[in-house]
Enzyme design. Sequence first.
Site, mmCIF file in Angstrom:
data_model
loop_
_atom_site.group_PDB
_atom_site.id
_atom_site.type_symbol
_atom_site.label_atom_id
_atom_site.label_comp_id
_atom_site.label_asym_id
_atom_site.label_seq_id
_atom_site.Cartn_x
_atom_site.Cartn_y
_atom_site.Cartn_z
ATOM 1 N N CYS A 45 43.047 12.310 100.518
ATOM 2 C CA CYS A 45 41.864 12.507 101.203
ATOM 3 C C CYS A 45 42.228 13.323 102.547
ATOM 4 O O CYS A 45 41.831 14.508 103.019
ATOM 5 C CB CYS A 45 40.752 11.353 101.498
ATOM 6 S SG CYS A 45 40.735 10.759 100.034
HETATM 7 C C1 UGA Z 1 40.425 7.845 103.488
HETATM 8 C C2 UGA Z 1 39.210 7.267 104.389
HETATM 9 O O1 UGA Z 1 39.859 6.079 105.162
HETATM 10 C C3 UGA Z 1 38.086 6.720 103.425
HETATM 11 O O2 UGA Z 1 37.156 6.342 104.245
HETATM 12 C C4 UGA Z 1 37.700 7.857 102.688
HETATM 13 O O3 UGA Z 1 36.511 7.425 101.877
HETATM 14 C C5 UGA Z 1 38.848 8.309 101.821
HETATM 15 O O4 UGA Z 1 39.842 9.002 102.488
HETATM 16 C C6 UGA Z 1 38.153 9.600 100.960
HETATM 17 O O5 UGA Z 1 37.914 10.598 101.748
HETATM 18 O O6 UGA Z 1 38.010 9.339 99.916
HETATM 19 P P1 UGA Z 1 42.407 6.678 101.881
HETATM 20 O O7 UGA Z 1 42.712 8.170 101.630
HETATM 21 O O8 UGA Z 1 42.091 5.834 100.751
HETATM 22 O O9 UGA Z 1 40.917 6.850 102.701
HETATM 23 O O10 UGA Z 1 43.317 5.855 102.997
HETATM 24 P P2 UGA Z 1 43.295 5.420 104.453
HETATM 25 O O11 UGA Z 1 43.269 3.753 104.430
HETATM 26 O O12 UGA Z 1 42.333 6.108 105.173
HETATM 27 O O13 UGA Z 1 44.820 5.827 104.793
HETATM 28 C C7 UGA Z 1 45.175 7.004 104.938
HETATM 29 C C8 UGA Z 1 46.649 7.199 105.442
HETATM 30 O O14 UGA Z 1 46.768 6.945 107.040
HETATM 31 C C9 UGA Z 1 47.724 6.264 104.726
HETATM 32 O O15 UGA Z 1 48.698 7.054 104.527
HETATM 33 C C10 UGA Z 1 47.815 5.229 105.961
HETATM 34 O O16 UGA Z 1 49.361 4.587 105.890
HETATM 35 C C11 UGA Z 1 47.932 6.163 107.162
HETATM 36 N N1 UGA Z 1 47.607 5.297 108.246
HETATM 37 C C12 UGA Z 1 46.306 4.697 108.437
HETATM 38 C C13 UGA Z 1 48.546 5.401 109.474
HETATM 39 O O17 UGA Z 1 49.369 5.953 109.298
HETATM 40 N N2 UGA Z 1 48.275 4.808 110.518
HETATM 41 C C14 UGA Z 1 46.933 3.973 110.697
HETATM 42 O O18 UGA Z 1 46.698 3.583 111.686
HETATM 43 C C15 UGA Z 1 46.039 3.770 109.600
#
Ligand code: UGA
Length: 451
Positions: free
Chosen positions: A275
């Site tokens: 995403c």
């Molecule tokens: C993301 C959004 O959070 C959802 O709200 C949305 O519905 C989804 O995309 C989508 O568009 O379908 P997702 O891709 O499942 O969800 O994952 P996240 O939990 O958002 O994490 C994304 C990335 O950011 C991961 O690699 C995580 O490790 C990284 N991250 C997250 C960080 O590096 N630091 C943080 O503080 C948080």
Amino acid sequence: MAESIKRVSFVGMGFVGLTTAAFFSSRGIPVTGIDTDVDKLQKIKTGIIPFYEADLEPLIKRTTQNNLLKLVSDYEPAVIDSDMTMIAVGTPSNEQGQINLKYIKAAAQSIGQALKQKEEWHLVVVKSTVVPGTARNVVGKVIVKESGKKLGRDFGLCTNPEFLREGSALQDSMTPDRVVIGEYNEQSGRTLENFYNTIYSGNVKIIRQNLETAEMVKYTANSFLALKISFANEIANICERIPGVDVMEVMKGVVSDFRINSNFFRAGLGFGGSCFPKDVAALLNFANEKGHNTVLLDGTLQVNSYQPLHAIDILEKTLKDFNNKKIAILGLAFKKNTSDMRESPSIKLIKGLHEKGAMNIFVCDPKAEKEAKEIFQNTISYGTVEQCLSQASACIIATDWSEFAEIPPEQFQSLMIEPRLLLDGRRIYDSQSFNGHVLYKGIGIGNSNDP
Ligand code: UGA
């Protein structure tokens, strides 16, 4: 006029479609999931889910067994026999990062052909992430062309962006912060609002807007979260140049301000997944096509691509070279609690290490080993945590799995060999507890020996 949604059809049994369809059916709504991949449907019916998502498997088993969730490959009866069709097909990027709408168009065509056979009013809802204007100018128009029906009078149209996260998708479905509805007209929006009020017994915040605003909400939310992560990473990279400063401590002081929320503000190897990288690139391309130069969105992606390379740099500075040195990588999935490796920083990390001549790479992940084997085959070795760490000169934590957070410092110390470099790429450890055990480095920790 069917203004009350009793039966739902869902196009696209990917992550969002399957999870949401299973969730609706768990609330007693009969749902028919449509997907053209017959093989995949057959597997799901026998309880084999194509990805790992906590609690989803038993829910799908339960809802398919009691017939509330049906899975079919034929659009017509499924659409005709339902009151609302939701579209949750993928919207991948092309090479330049622009959104590719081929699955959306194909879904709209098939829905239009089915609606041609239907007398009653029907609601079409776009759940897929699409650039502003897509629901109105692509989905609406294609359905009108295929069905011969009039938008607004014979069928309604909404956009309904999805905010659930992989790894906590069911929880997010059950307790959403908000439901955003973009509506073509009042009737479409009201019908979808009533549906969600039934699903959540009225306990949900519903925001109704026009189609394009809701489409923009999704890109803005994902881009802002991605920007927050890249900002934290930029600050972390600066902190590494200041002896005695740790980005985690800096952020503690920052997020105490009521205006700054601490979520998605964690520095590390950067964001991956299906995403954030895709959506930021799609918004960036969309804006550029409209003549706007996206400085922050460009920067968000630049910082993000740099983070895994930065980790390799840290290793190289300590190890000097990678000749015959074993490197352990703990974590392959783009985040914990999923098997998904799409755009995972670990991919860039492994490829970058290979380019630097590191040929003895051992990896471990509780769920994503199968996915990694499809990408790397036998160019890397797969093993348990112990097998990875044994005789390794360096170890990188690439995913924040709880299993890894529980490894005691003594285990790294006893299994690894000099210089025992542990690079905490996800900041899952208390750096102090590693003193005297290994050479601990964390993204965002200033070290007096580094430039
Ligand atoms: C993301 C959004 O959070 C959802 O709200 C949305 O519905 C989804 O995309 C989508 O568009 O379908 P997702 O891709 O499942 O969800 O994952 P996240 O939990 O958002 O994490 C994304 C990335 O950011 C991961 O690699 C995580 O490790 C990284 N991250 C997250 C960080 O590096 N630091 C943080 O503080 C948080």
